[in-house]
Design an enzyme around this catalytic site. Structure first.
Site, PDB file in Angstrom:
ATOM      1  CG  ASP A 274       6.005   0.736  31.211  1.00 13.10           C
ATOM      2  OD1 ASP A 274       5.720   1.660  31.842  1.00 13.10           O
ATOM      3  OD2 ASP A 274       5.563  -0.647  31.285  1.00 13.10           O
TER       4      ASP A 274
ATOM      5  CG  ASP B 243       3.882   0.755  37.068  1.00 14.19           C
ATOM      6  OD1 ASP B 243       3.903   1.363  38.323  1.00 14.19           O
ATOM      7  OD2 ASP B 243       4.983   1.027  36.384  1.00 14.19           O
TER       8      ASP B 243
ATOM      9  CG  ASP C 255     -13.812  -0.811  36.421  1.00 16.08           C
ATOM     10  OD1 ASP C 255     -14.837  -1.140  36.027  1.00 16.08           O
ATOM     11  OD2 ASP C 255     -13.392   0.334  36.156  1.00 16.08           O
TER      12      ASP C 255
ATOM     13  CG  ASP D   7     -17.698  -1.641  32.222  1.00 14.60           C
ATOM     14  OD1 ASP D   7     -17.558  -0.450  32.117  1.00 14.60           O
ATOM     15  OD2 ASP D   7     -17.536  -2.309  31.016  1.00 14.60           O
TER      16      ASP D   7
ATOM     17  CD  GLU E  68     -20.129   2.390  32.761  1.00 18.96           C
ATOM     18  OE1 GLU E  68     -19.573   3.508  32.318  1.00 18.96           O
ATOM     19  OE2 GLU E  68     -19.748   1.176  32.778  1.00 18.96           O
TER      20      GLU E  68
ATOM     21  CG  HIS F  72     -12.797   5.794  32.378  1.00 21.21           C
ATOM     22  ND1 HIS F  72     -13.724   5.691  33.564  1.00 21.21           N
ATOM     23  CD2 HIS F  72     -12.981   4.770  31.797  1.00 21.21           C
ATOM     24  CE1 HIS F  72     -14.322   4.499  33.243  1.00 21.21           C
ATOM     25  NE2 HIS F  72     -13.863   3.890  32.240  1.00 21.21           N
ATOM     26  CG  ASP F  73     -15.870   5.907  29.704  1.00 21.55           C
ATOM     27  OD1 ASP F  73     -14.937   5.563  29.039  1.00 21.55           O
ATOM     28  OD2 ASP F  73     -16.585   4.999  30.319  1.00 21.55           O
TER      29      ASP F  73
END
Length: 534
Positions: free
Chosen positions: A26, A30, A99, A201, A264, A325-326
């Site tokens: 897709d 996953d 997370d 987070d 974080e 990822h940021d």
């Protein structure tokens, strides 16, 4: 010291699930896709896998808007798929971290739907609601990290609710005992299911000043900076009551053997280390992000390392991060020529390193065409915010269609050089970034001086950063040339009698007959070269 725990000696690898491996065609990664690639992570040599959010979510912020803290989003699979991943990871000796998002939920979470249904609802106080200011506007001047006011008007109940990110991410009220109990129970749900720890987070934001005063203006703000930087977050972040919340989370974790909590926290070092808590009752690892913004010069890095080491409380275990990822990828920040030097730094500093997926391939930021931008922060502040899509692009596995990530077009574009910069192409290539990272991780595992040893500065003159790691009578020397010109380093006596065991690419284990590296007691470093003696 006592016998170190796995999270002290180990290396954590961050997986961004949407972009790691797609098993069902897709275009979105996953859980089954992660399970299928676990052997790659074992071969690489990491010890733990941290998954960015996989909980049910409308995906307004790609999983950081959680609609159910105890489920799996159908895009990623099912709880059975999670259990299969957990079992497969543990069977391979890998730990599994999730997370946890305690600061805010999705606006579609059943808790928030109840909370906004009426002022009298039992869950009204599970979120942060305030009356308008006298002029009818927001209760205070707080700004969202995604631009604009941090308050959203709810006409049905005549109050504003707080959201420091998207309006679809209302802030939870950790001052409410029932909300606190529900969130701690969610942590227990996953610990009971075998999770080895949590990355928590935006931990430093979870408690706000009880009176919600205006934040003061930032005197250094200027045009071109983000909205959030207009103000100093004196009252909206890093509140003293946060330590009570963290201690409660730690109590939950301590009921399970060898679990780890990682926070974080984007704060200056003196405040960052406070999150270890009083007597060690805080998070085990307050994430140290200071390398993400450090000046890439020897003196500045040496001062940063020494300042951090000196600020750690008794028993506080250090940690280091070079990418996530940021933030922009390290190869884009310091240049692709320095990417291997940066990897050598990350994996030889004292403490627990976290490695972001793709950095072991030397991946750079990927330019995203305007019509394919998905990051809500970049869409809201296109001229000032970093487009996080640039570091969230799919993992390139091989040179087949769609880089082996999927059988269809992925949700974000591939790196343009995916046909050459992929796992299969680099796996057995001696001069590759992947081969270097794997060899370095093997050395880290083989030498206690690298995994648990002390850190000692050797030199930060000019462009060379050098330091030793020591454990009992064993020493390791790391020498990094942070420039694109040749450099030299006067070697410690013990190192002058040793042969280097690893150098940055072209990667190889050095032999006794390798010449031109050491001239007497002076080490010659080629441009952008790092060398390790053991």
């Amino acid at each position: 010291m006592t016998e170190p725990l796995w999270w002290q000696t180990g290396v954590i690898y961050q997986v961004y699930p949407r972009s790691f491996n797609d098993s069902n065609g897709d275009g979105i990664g996953d859980l089954a896709g992660v399970t299928a690639r676990l052997d790659y992570l074992v071969d690489l040599g990491v010890d733990a896998v941290w998954l960015s959010p996989i909980f049910p979510s409308p995906m307004a912020d790609f999983g950081y808007d959680v609609a159910d803290y105890c489920g799996i989003d159908a895009r990623f699979g099912t709880l059975a798929d999670f259990d299969a991943l957990r079992d497969a990871a543990h069977a391979r000796g890998l730990k599994l971290l999730l997370d946890f998002v305690p600061n805010h939920s999705s606006s579609e979470h059943p808790w928030f739907l109840e909370s906004r249904s009426s002022r009298g609802n039992a869950k009204r106080d599970w979120y942060i609601w305030r009356d308008p200011a006298p002029d009818g506007g927001p209760p205070n001047n707080w700004q969202s990290y995604f631009g604009g006011s941090a308050w959203e008007w709810d006409s049905a109940t005549g109050q504003y609710y707080l959201h420091q990110f998207l309006k679809e991410q209302p802030e939870l009220n950790w001052r409410n005992p029932a909300l606190r109990a529900a969130m701690l129970e969610a942590m227990r749900f996953w610990f009971d299911r075998g999770v080895d720890g949590f990355r928590i987070d935006v931990l430093w934001l979870a408690i706000k000043h009880p009176d919600f005063p205006d934040n003061p203006a930032n005197p250094d703000w200027c045009e071109g900076m983000q909205d959030i930087e207009r103000l100093l977050p004196v009252h909206s972040a890093d509140q003293p009551e946060m330590m009570e919340i963290i201690a409660a989370m730690r109590d939950v974790a301590e009921a399970y053997p060898e679990r780890v909590l990682i926070g974080e926290i984007y704060l200056p070092i003196p405040r960052l280390v406070a999150y270890y808590g009083e007597g060690g009752n805080g998070v085990h690892l307050p994430f140290n992000f200071h390398l993400l913004d450090a000046r890439w010069v020897a003196g500045a890095l040496a001062r940063l390392i020494a300042d951090y080491e000196g600020a750690l409380p008794a028993g506080g275990w250090p940690n280091w991060v070079l990418g996530n990822h940021d933030k922009p990828r390290v190869a884009s920040r310091v240049g692709p020529e320095q990417a291997a030097v940066a990897m050598l730094l990350l994996l030889t500093l004292r403490g627990t390193p976290t490695l972001y997926q793709g950095d072991e391939l030397g991946m750079s930021n990927i330019a995203i065409p305007p019509d394919r931008v998905r990051d809500p922060q970049a869409l809201r502040e296109p001229d000032t915010a970093f487009n996080r899509d640039e570091v969230r692009t799919p993992m390139p596995w091989d040179a087949s269609a769609h880089a082996g990530f999927s059988t269809v077009e992925p949700w974000l574009p591939l790196n343009p050089d995916w046909a050459e910069r992929n796992v299969m192409a680099q796996r057995d290539a001696p001069g590759s970034m992947l081969a270097f990272t794997r060899a370095l991780l093997q050395l880290r595992r083989a030498h206690p001086a690298l995994s648990v040893g002390s850190w000692h500065a050797v030199s930060s003159d000019g462009a060379v950063l050098a330091y030793e790691r020591r454990h009992r009578d064993h020493r390791v020397l790391v020498a990094l040339n942070l420039s694109d010109t040749p450099q030299t380093l006067a070697l410690p006596d013990w190192a002058a009698r040793r042969t280097p065991v690893l150098t940055t690419p072209p990667t190889r284990h050095l032999r006794e007959d390798d010449g031109g590296i050491v001239d007497g007691a002076v080490l010659s470093l080629a441009p952008n070269q790092g060398i390790l003696f053991a």
